[in-house]
Scaffold this active site. Structure first.
Site, short mmCIF file in Angstrom:
data_model
loop_
_atom_site.label_atom_id
_atom_site.label_comp_id
_atom_site.label_asym_id
_atom_site.label_seq_id
_atom_site.Cartn_x
_atom_site.Cartn_y
_atom_site.Cartn_z
N SER A 163 0.85 -1.19 0.00
CA SER A 163 0.00 0.00 0.00
C SER A 163 0.88 1.24 0.00
O SER A 163 1.68 1.43 0.94
CB SER A 163 -0.89 0.01 1.25
N HIS A 222 -1.21 -1.32 -4.27
CA HIS A 222 -2.48 -1.00 -3.59
C HIS A 222 -2.55 0.51 -3.38
O HIS A 222 -1.62 1.12 -2.82
CB HIS A 222 -2.54 -1.75 -2.26
N ASP A 260 -4.71 3.58 -1.90
CA ASP A 260 -5.76 3.92 -0.93
C ASP A 260 -6.32 5.32 -1.16
O ASP A 260 -5.60 6.31 -1.01
CB ASP A 260 -5.20 3.83 0.49
N MET A 292 -8.88 8.11 0.10
CA MET A 292 -9.69 8.52 1.26
C MET A 292 -10.20 9.94 1.06
O MET A 292 -9.48 10.78 0.52
CB MET A 292 -8.85 8.46 2.53
N HIS A 326 -8.40 1.11 -3.89
CA HIS A 326 -9.29 0.85 -2.75
C HIS A 326 -9.99 2.17 -2.41
O HIS A 326 -9.39 3.07 -1.84
CB HIS A 326 -8.43 0.33 -1.58
N MET A 383 -12.14 4.49 -0.43
CA MET A 383 -12.78 4.77 0.87
C MET A 383 -13.42 6.14 0.72
O MET A 383 -12.99 7.13 1.34
CB MET A 383 -11.72 4.73 1.98
N MET A 426 -11.11 -6.15 5.49
CA MET A 426 -10.30 -5.22 6.29
C MET A 426 -9.98 -5.86 7.64
O MET A 426 -10.88 -6.33 8.34
CB MET A 426 -11.07 -3.91 6.55
N GLY A 474 -8.88 4.02 7.19
CA GLY A 474 -8.60 5.44 7.39
C GLY A 474 -7.14 5.75 7.63
O GLY A 474 -6.69 6.84 7.31
N PHE A 475 -6.40 4.78 8.16
CA PHE A 475 -5.01 5.07 8.51
C PHE A 475 -4.13 3.84 8.33
O PHE A 475 -4.59 2.72 8.52
CB PHE A 475 -4.91 5.53 9.98
N GLY A 516 -0.63 1.71 9.54
CA GLY A 516 0.09 1.48 10.78
C GLY A 516 -0.75 1.05 11.97
O GLY A 516 -0.29 1.13 13.10
N ASP A 552 -6.41 -6.61 4.22
CA ASP A 552 -5.80 -5.28 4.28
C ASP A 552 -5.85 -4.74 5.71
O ASP A 552 -6.93 -4.57 6.27
CB ASP A 552 -6.58 -4.35 3.33
N GLY A 553 -4.66 -4.44 6.25
CA GLY A 553 -4.59 -3.79 7.55
C GLY A 553 -3.75 -4.57 8.55
O GLY A 553 -4.11 -5.68 8.92
N GLY A 554 -2.62 -3.99 8.94
CA GLY A 554 -1.80 -4.61 9.97
C GLY A 554 -1.11 -5.90 9.55
O GLY A 554 -0.69 -6.67 10.42
N GLY A 601 1.27 -2.00 4.09
CA GLY A 601 1.77 -0.65 3.92
C GLY A 601 3.01 -0.41 4.76
O GLY A 601 4.14 -0.48 4.29
N SER A 602 2.78 -0.18 6.07
CA SER A 602 3.90 0.17 6.95
C SER A 602 4.92 -0.96 7.09
O SER A 602 6.09 -0.71 7.36
CB SER A 602 3.37 0.60 8.33
#
Ligand code: DX5
Ligand code: ZN
Length: 228
Positions: free
Chosen positions: A9, A34, A36, A38, A67, A69, A138, A143-144, A146, A176-178, A198-199
Site C-alpha cells: 500500500s 495497492h 488507498d 480517502m 481501494h 474509501m 479489512m 482510514g489510517f 500502521g 488489508d490492515g496490519g 503498507g507500513s
C-alpha cells in the site's frame, strides 16, 4: 495451487518520491500496487485521487488496485479507470446501489470488488457474487496506515473463502490492515491469497527483504497444507 500476491500500500510510501517508490517496490517483488483513496467523509483522512494514479501508471507494469474509501463512489469510478486502475473496490455502505456500482466498474474495464470493514457482514455479497472479481477483508478500521491487525478478521476471511469456493468462480481474496511478516501466514491459512501491506514494507529500509520474508512465510503455509 494458490497464487499468493503481495500488494504494497503506497499510503506509507514517501509521497515526494512516489514514482521511484513504486518502481522500487515492484523491483523488490510486489505483484500489485495497492492505492488507498480517502475522502475525509467516508473515512476521517484525505489522500490521493485519479491524478496521482495517472502519474504513477507509467512507472509500473503490475496491476494498480484502487481501494475506494469514498462516499459516494460512482462519480469517481470512470476517472480511476481512465487513470489506469486495473482493480477498483469500494465499501458497500458507501454506495446506494451496489449492483450498479459493481457493473460500472466492470463496464469501465476494471475488476470489481467489495470491501468489508471489521464490523460489516458479508451478506452484501449474496446477490452480487456474479459481478465480484475480488473480495477485500479489512483487518483494521479504514482510514489510517500502521494500525494493529484485528484477529477477528481471520474468521471472516475463512467465511469469505467458503463463499468463493461455493460460487465456483475465480475471485481474489485480499486482506488489508496490519499485515506483517509474523501474521501473513495466519491470513493465508484462513484463505486469503492477496496481502496488502503498507507500513510493514514502506516503513522499512529494505523492501525486498520484507517481501522475501513474507513469501517465505507463505511457502511454509503451503508446506503445512500439503503435509496435512
Ligand atoms: C487502511 C488502508 C490500508 C493501509 C494498510 O485504511 O486501507 O491499505 O494502508 O496499512 P498497514 O499495512 O500499515 O496497516
Ligand atoms: Zn487499503
Amino acid at each position: 495451487m494458490t497464487t499468493f500476491r503481495i500488494a504494497p500500500s503506497i499510503l506509507s510510501a514517501d509521497f515526494a518520491r512516489l514514482g521511484e517508490e513504486v518502481r522500487n517496490v515492484v523491483t523488490a517483488g510486489a505483484d500489485i500496487i495497492h492505492f488507498d483513496v480517502m475522502d475525509n467523509h467516508y473515512v476521517p483522512n484525505l489522500t490521493i485521487g485519479p491524478l496521482v494514479c495517472e502519474a504513477i501508471r507509467p512507472h509500473v507494469q503490475v496491476p494498480i488496485d484502487v481501494h475506494l474509501m469514498v462516499k459516494p463512489v460512482d462519480r469517481i469510478i470512470p476517472d480511476f479507470a481512465k487513470a489506469g486502475a486495473n482493480i477498483i473496490t469500494f465499501h458497500p455502505e458507501a454506495s446506494e446501489h451496489l449492483d450498479r456500482s459493481l457493473q460500472l466498474i466492470r463496464d469501465n474495464g476494471c475488476k470489481a470488488g467489495l470491501v468489508f470493514n471489521p464490523g460489516t457482514p458479508l451478506h452484501y455479497l449474496e446477490h452480487v457474487m456474479d459481478k465480484i472479481d475480488i473480495i477485500l477483508i479489512m483487518s483494521v478500521n479504514p482510514g489510517f496506515g500502521g494500525q494493529s491487525f484485528i484477529a477477528q478478521a481471520l474468521k471472516k476471511i475463512a467465511e469469505a473463502r467458503r463463499m468463493i469456493d461455493a460460487s465456483g468462480r475465480d475471485i481474489m481474496l485480499e486482506v488489508d490492515g496490519g499485515i506483517k511478516i509474523d501474521n501473513i501466514a495466519a491470513a493465508a491459512a484462513a484463505g486469503a491469497d492477496t496481502f496488502v501491506a503498507g507500513s510493514a514494507i514502506f516503513g522499512k529500509p529494505d523492501y525486498k527483504a520484507v517481501i522475501d520474508a513474507m513469501r517465505a512465510e507463505l511457502a511454509k503455509t503451503v508446506a503445512k497444507t500439503v503435509a496435512n
